[in-house]
Design a protein around this motif. Structure first.
Motif, PDB file in Angstrom:
ATOM      1  N   LEU A  66       0.826  -1.206   0.000  1.00 13.68           N
ATOM      2  CA  LEU A  66       0.000   0.000   0.000  1.00 13.68           C
ATOM      3  C   LEU A  66       0.861   1.257   0.000  1.00 13.68           C
ATOM      4  CD1 LEU A  66      -2.563  -1.056   2.754  1.00 13.68           C
ATOM      5  CD2 LEU A  66      -2.897  -1.128   0.263  1.00 13.68           C
ATOM      6  N   LYS A  67       0.359   2.300  -0.634  1.00 12.90           N
ATOM      7  CA  LYS A  67       0.953   3.628  -0.553  1.00 12.90           C
ATOM      8  C   LYS A  67       0.257   4.372   0.582  1.00 12.90           C
ATOM      9  CE  LYS A  67       4.137   3.736  -3.679  1.00 12.90           C
ATOM     10  NZ  LYS A  67       5.526   3.950  -3.275  1.00 12.90           N
ATOM     11  N   VAL A  68       0.936   5.342   1.160  1.00 12.56           N
ATOM     12  CA  VAL A  68       0.458   6.018   2.367  1.00 12.56           C
ATOM     13  C   VAL A  68       0.152   7.490   2.090  1.00 12.56           C
ATOM     14  CG1 VAL A  68       1.144   6.750   4.689  1.00 12.56           C
ATOM     15  CG2 VAL A  68       1.725   4.449   3.868  1.00 12.56           C
ATOM     16  N   VAL A  69      -1.007   7.925   2.593  1.00 10.29           N
ATOM     17  CA  VAL A  69      -1.362   9.345   2.614  1.00 10.29           C
ATOM     18  C   VAL A  69      -1.495   9.737   4.083  1.00 10.29           C
ATOM     19  CG1 VAL A  69      -3.083  11.089   2.015  1.00 10.29           C
ATOM     20  CG2 VAL A  69      -2.538   9.251   0.385  1.00 10.29           C
ATOM     21  N   PRO A  70      -0.560  10.543   4.596  1.00  5.34           N
ATOM     22  CA  PRO A  70      -0.578  10.904   6.018  1.00  5.34           C
ATOM     23  C   PRO A  70      -1.374  12.191   6.285  1.00  5.34           C
ATOM     24  CG  PRO A  70       1.489  11.583   5.050  1.00  5.34           C
ATOM     25  CD  PRO A  70       0.684  10.943   3.955  1.00  5.34           C
ATOM     26  N   GLN A  71      -2.696  12.085   6.358  1.00  3.35           N
ATOM     27  CA  GLN A  71      -3.504  13.253   6.716  1.00  3.35           C
ATOM     28  C   GLN A  71      -3.268  13.646   8.171  1.00  3.35           C
ATOM     29  OE1 GLN A  71      -7.620  12.418   5.809  1.00  3.35           O
ATOM     30  NE2 GLN A  71      -7.331  12.824   3.635  1.00  3.35           N
ATOM     31  N   CYS A  72      -2.961  12.675   8.995  1.00  2.00           N
ATOM     32  CA  CYS A  72      -2.681  12.906  10.414  1.00  2.00           C
ATOM     33  C   CYS A  72      -1.317  13.582  10.564  1.00  2.00           C
ATOM     34  CB  CYS A  72      -2.688  11.565  11.137  1.00  2.00           C
ATOM     35  SG  CYS A  72      -2.049  11.612  12.807  1.00  2.00           S
TER      36      CYS A  72
END
Length: 90
Positions: A66-72
């Motif tokens: 998986l690729k990661v999107v860090p909204q946090c």
């Protein structure tokens, strides 16, 4: 410290330390995992709980391709400080 568990039904990575549950919430969107927030109770703050939680979550993302999107903000800061996981960014 206890192990991190991927509670898929709640879309949260979780760990319980001294009876307090810390979570890193996420949403799966195809081949991307979006980390929306991290919550560590005050009783267990400052003990590396969030870092362990996020490290395990990122290891799991890698294991699952998986690729990661860090909204946090915490996840974003963790990734910024650890070059070895920056290739996970979407």
């Amino acid at each position: 410290m206890n192990r991190v568990h991927d509670n898929r039904s709640e879309q949260e990575f979780e760990i319980t330390v001294d009876g307090h549950r810390a979570v890193a919430a996420y949403q799966l969107e195809g081949d991307t995992i979006v980390f929306t927030h991290t919550l560590v109770p005050a009783e267990i703050e400052g003990r590396g709980v969030a870092s362990k939680l996020i490290r395990s979550a990122l290891d799991s993302a890698r294991d699952h391709g998986l690729k990661v999107v860090p909204q946090c903000r915490f996840v974003r800061a963790y990734i910024d400080k650890h070059p070895e996981v920056q290739d996970l960014l979407a």
